[in-house]
Design an enzyme around this catalytic site. Sequence first.
Site, PDB file in Angstrom:
ATOM      1  CE  LYS A  35      -6.399  -0.328   4.514  1.00 23.34           C
ATOM      2  NZ  LYS A  35      -7.735  -0.547   3.904  1.00 23.34           N
ATOM      3  CG  HIS A  70      -6.627  -8.200   1.438  1.00 23.63           C
ATOM      4  ND1 HIS A  70      -6.850  -8.572   0.126  1.00 23.63           N
ATOM      5  CD2 HIS A  70      -6.379  -6.865   1.416  1.00 23.63           C
ATOM      6  CE1 HIS A  70      -6.738  -7.506  -0.652  1.00 23.63           C
ATOM      7  NE2 HIS A  70      -6.456  -6.471   0.102  1.00 23.63           N
ATOM      8  NE  ARG A  73      -2.970  -3.305  -1.538  1.00 29.80           N
ATOM      9  CZ  ARG A  73      -2.625  -4.163  -0.575  1.00 29.80           C
ATOM     10  NH1 ARG A  73      -1.347  -4.455  -0.389  1.00 29.80           N
ATOM     11  NH2 ARG A  73      -3.539  -4.716   0.195  1.00 29.80           N
ATOM     12  CG  HIS A  84      -4.816   0.744  -4.458  1.00 30.83           C
ATOM     13  ND1 HIS A  84      -4.364   0.458  -3.187  1.00 30.83           N
ATOM     14  CD2 HIS A  84      -5.891  -0.051  -4.655  1.00 30.83           C
ATOM     15  CE1 HIS A  84      -5.141  -0.458  -2.640  1.00 30.83           C
ATOM     16  NE2 HIS A  84      -6.079  -0.789  -3.510  1.00 30.83           N
ATOM     17  NE  ARG A 104      -3.697  -2.102   2.722  1.00 21.92           N
ATOM     18  CZ  ARG A 104      -3.501  -3.224   3.414  1.00 21.92           C
ATOM     19  NH1 ARG A 104      -2.335  -3.419   4.043  1.00 21.92           N
ATOM     20  NH2 ARG A 104      -4.443  -4.153   3.491  1.00 21.92           N
ATOM     21  CE1 TYR A 107      -6.708  -3.813  -4.251  1.00 21.38           C
ATOM     22  CE2 TYR A 107      -5.223  -5.625  -4.723  1.00 21.38           C
ATOM     23  CZ  TYR A 107      -5.442  -4.281  -4.553  1.00 21.38           C
ATOM     24  OH  TYR A 107      -4.401  -3.399  -4.686  1.00 21.38           O
TER      25      TYR A 107
END
Length: 320
Positions: free
Chosen positions: A190, A289, A266, A263, A166, A298
Amino acid sequence: MTQPNSVTKLNADWQQPIDAFLHYLQYERGYSKNTLSSYQRQLEQTALSIIEYAKQQANSGQYHWLNLEQNQLKQHINTLRLQAVKPRTIALKVAALRSFFGFMQKQHLRQDNPAQYLTVPKAARDLPKNLAVDQVNHLLSFDSSDDILASRDKAILELFYSSGLRLEELVNLNINDIDWQQKLLRVSGKGNKQRIVPVGSVALTAIKHWLNMRPAFCQQLAEADQLALFVSKQHKRISTRQVRQRVQLWAKKQGLSQHLHPHMLRHSFASHMLESSQDLRAVQELLGHANLSTTQVYTHLDFTHLAKVYDSAHPRARKK
């Protein structure tokens, strides 16, 4: 319930609970600046809208975060629907409210969560765009041997595609996050969750070349940025905004016809890995994830290939 003026300020009774919630997300949950800004915006807009609605009602009473009920929140959400606000935006607002009132419950400020059962319109989930392998190879084919900015940018682009990072993960990398011997990278994702991802030899070579040139940008680095892997000519850790600009610059220089953002690199990494390996769980781990369903949306799944695998492997797939 009308939408409030965006420049209106909240009084302390409304603002302080929001500030406490954001402090909790930042220092105890490790949320990114972008997420914090988004949550703050959604909560402040909701508060201002409810305050404006209260002013328009006779004997409406004094609304506050402590006594808001589900009906008031529903009115706000219905207003957004009538104003044709995008479903994704409404879903983001509801998610912020659920999390915020959940925090208030944990702090024993409320016994209930009035946002818990709010419904949101379903949004169509478009598959993200990705580059073809040939396009990626062409993007990364520029010479960076004698230019310090080109050397840094080459390392950034190679690392995006090599490890599927990311944007914020990349800018927060430090030099000591790289295990050169094992060809691994420690990434803080995250919620400050760490994962280990492999780094390709081509990307490592580009990073080594950049590190040889990096001292030219390091004369006045702040102490907090001394170990930053990627720094700018302003002598500080590179920002997300600068990375976006440089990615777009190289896309233009290399003649790519489409708008390129980090992105997309990615997603290209994820798509190409999945197409080659068909290992959805592995790609999930590489991307960081939490849920497999996120990875399924995704990435571009090759269902034709999966059907062939099923036909050849399942004992009852075909008649003998």
